[in-house]
Design an enzyme around this catalytic site. Sequence first.
Site, PDB file in Angstrom:
ATOM      1  N   TYR A  34       8.177 -25.939 -31.779  1.00 26.54           N
ATOM      2  CA  TYR A  34       7.450 -25.919 -30.502  1.00 26.54           C
ATOM      3  C   TYR A  34       6.155 -26.706 -30.628  1.00 26.54           C
ATOM      4  CZ  TYR A  34       5.247 -24.116 -26.255  1.00 26.54           C
ATOM      5  OH  TYR A  34       4.632 -24.010 -25.019  1.00 26.54           O
ATOM      6  N   SER A  82       0.389 -27.723 -24.617  1.00 22.26           N
ATOM      7  CA  SER A  82       0.162 -26.298 -24.876  1.00 22.26           C
ATOM      8  C   SER A  82      -0.813 -26.131 -26.034  1.00 22.26           C
ATOM      9  CB  SER A  82       1.488 -25.615 -25.227  1.00 22.26           C
ATOM     10  OG  SER A  82       1.290 -24.334 -25.783  1.00 22.26           O
TER      11      SER A  82
END
Length: 321
Positions: free
Chosen positions: A189, A163
């Site tokens: 994350y 990501s």
Amino acid sequence: MTDRITSAFGLRSTAREVAAGHDLSGRAVIVTGGASGIGVETARALAEAGADVTLAVRNAEAGAATKAEIEKTAPGRVSVGHLDLADLSTVAAFASAWGDKPLDILINNAGVMACPLTYTAQDLEMQIGANHFGHYLLTLGLARALMNGAEEGRAARVVSLSSIGHRRGGVNFDDIHYRNRPYDKWESYGQAKTANSLFAVGFHARFADLGVTANAVMPGGIRTPLQRHLPVEEMIAFGWIDAEGNVNPRFKSTEQGASTSVWAALAPELEGVGGLYLENCAQAEPWTEASPFDGVLPHALDPEGAERLWAVSEETTGARV
């Protein structure tokens, strides 16, 4: 990057467009998280091209519904297997049930984003526990099947979903699981998505000569259930949606978001090539301030970081080459 790998596809290409013209009859594919978000469109495009696709999912009911939907248009067989990446015992069971039967493509698509501080069944911080350690154990458990899926002139492929969030930080090897430092959901994350990219680097280094390649993929911004843990106010503040709930036009549709995963799985340009970070159906360029929504930072492709992560992953899961 004079030798950068690109393709005829791009930002707005769809998974079906990328898969068009490929005959995947007899090819076996596993898509983790295949019953939600871009996992559905990834599985659909590959099954419509003739592949036999297994949806590796936590929610059996959602998996069955997705299977029925895909089968309406797909000549390839679709099956459902139970996989909870937050419980390594189910990961090991899934890999054991698959056994050594040939596997051509493994797409590690499932993920969790920005959840509150929680821990997996094995007491690993949830984001890196499910996103990385679960997929690490799964892929190592399927390594023999992937090697059996390789053919002369054609490698089996592993696709690891990373990501843009990798830019939030690298892996904190001193305290990966937030035992002694304050938890930050976005920092967590970021380290998980960096780990997904580093895993592709480490896996490719070990398995390319055995007929299996691995690349990381950044699918882009897509409005999916991945954002389930985010309050509306936070998404508005980020500019992802407006006050009426309309999605930022910079975002992709789920069909577009699945395109780079499918390209990574099928592209002839990537035959034998791995250890890369891909986006918009091309090899990503280094990140610059001039193009803030694209590109990759060096820590996500660092070979030393990949080796360090691999050693921690072996120790954590017990899975070794």
